[in-house]
Design an enzyme around this catalytic site. Sequence first.
Site, PDB file in Angstrom:
ATOM      1  N   GLY A 100      -3.117   5.187  16.798  1.00 33.80           N
ATOM      2  CA  GLY A 100      -2.882   3.756  16.962  1.00 33.80           C
ATOM      3  C   GLY A 100      -3.211   2.961  15.720  1.00 33.80           C
ATOM      4  N   TYR A 112      -9.634  -0.638  32.981  1.00 33.29           N
ATOM      5  CA  TYR A 112      -9.961  -0.440  31.569  1.00 33.29           C
ATOM      6  C   TYR A 112     -11.387   0.089  31.440  1.00 33.29           C
ATOM      7  CZ  TYR A 112     -10.688  -1.666  26.629  1.00 33.29           C
ATOM      8  OH  TYR A 112     -10.970  -1.632  25.288  1.00 33.29           O
TER       9      TYR A 112
END
Length: 320
Positions: A44, A200
Amino acid sequence: MNSAVKRYWPQYKWSNVRAMIGNMRRHPRRHTESIRDKLVVITGATTGIGYRTARKYAAMNARVIMVNRNAEKSELVRRELAEEFGTTIEYVIADLAHVTEIQRVGQYLLSLEKPIDVLIHNAGVHLESRKETREGLEVNFVIHYLCPLIVTTMLMPKYQRDRTGRIILVSSEAYRFVAWGLDLEDLQWKRRRYSGLKAYGAGKLAQIQSMHILARELAPYDVTINAMHPGMVRTESGRDNGRFYRWYKKNVIDKFSDSPEVSAEALYYLGASPEVAATSDVFFHLTTEEELTPPARDLEAAEALLITTRALLREAGVTL
């Protein structure tokens, strides 16, 4: 839930929370020496923390391999860093929301002849609503937990051969929102109402628990693995969420956040400084060691999570 509360409540300490709040005001330690020709892998790395971290390692003469989803952005970053810093920058294109692509990345990294000196699992996502991968797994669970677990497990033969390496999990203090541990009967959020924040946090808690297992397996090979909270920084996380979340992030969260360069400095210190060369199985708030909450340091829960994970993956046709 009742048994979890009884188990963990006596172990909670207010000093733990006070320490976390105090750590928010701390600046990261810095390492200023070059790591020329060391190989660094970052997932990422086209935006936010990953991009700034790739820039930092490239500026310090490391060879960088990025694992990204977007080919066009990857080529722009590769060209920018190579031209600016004169070091070797490469990339692999993969969507880390899918187990088959995670495995492909693992196979590629396993085939590298050069040792992987630093592996930074940075790829992340924040979702307002539940989404599934093509294997039928919840996306948040895959990216934050399964991806680091699968790639690191696949690299065990390489680490056994090379006898060197540091692994860093870009984690989050949000794991604290799962105060009573993971629901092993509903890791995929199929029965409960989906909460983006709780999902999350659950992904990050699972990631931290897996760190304990991986640290034990990596120890004989002199490879370390640590997790770190990257601070409250401005990133593009949640850019695909609804209009309200995007407005709230832009006008509230980002206004009180630091630049991701702060996180990059911390990740460089953890990946390069000799001061933490032998440190493993630790959670850092940037570069400050921090005591984990009771569920996050529960080794019995970590073992149970791994057993449940293997069963889930078998259902999806994947062997861990």
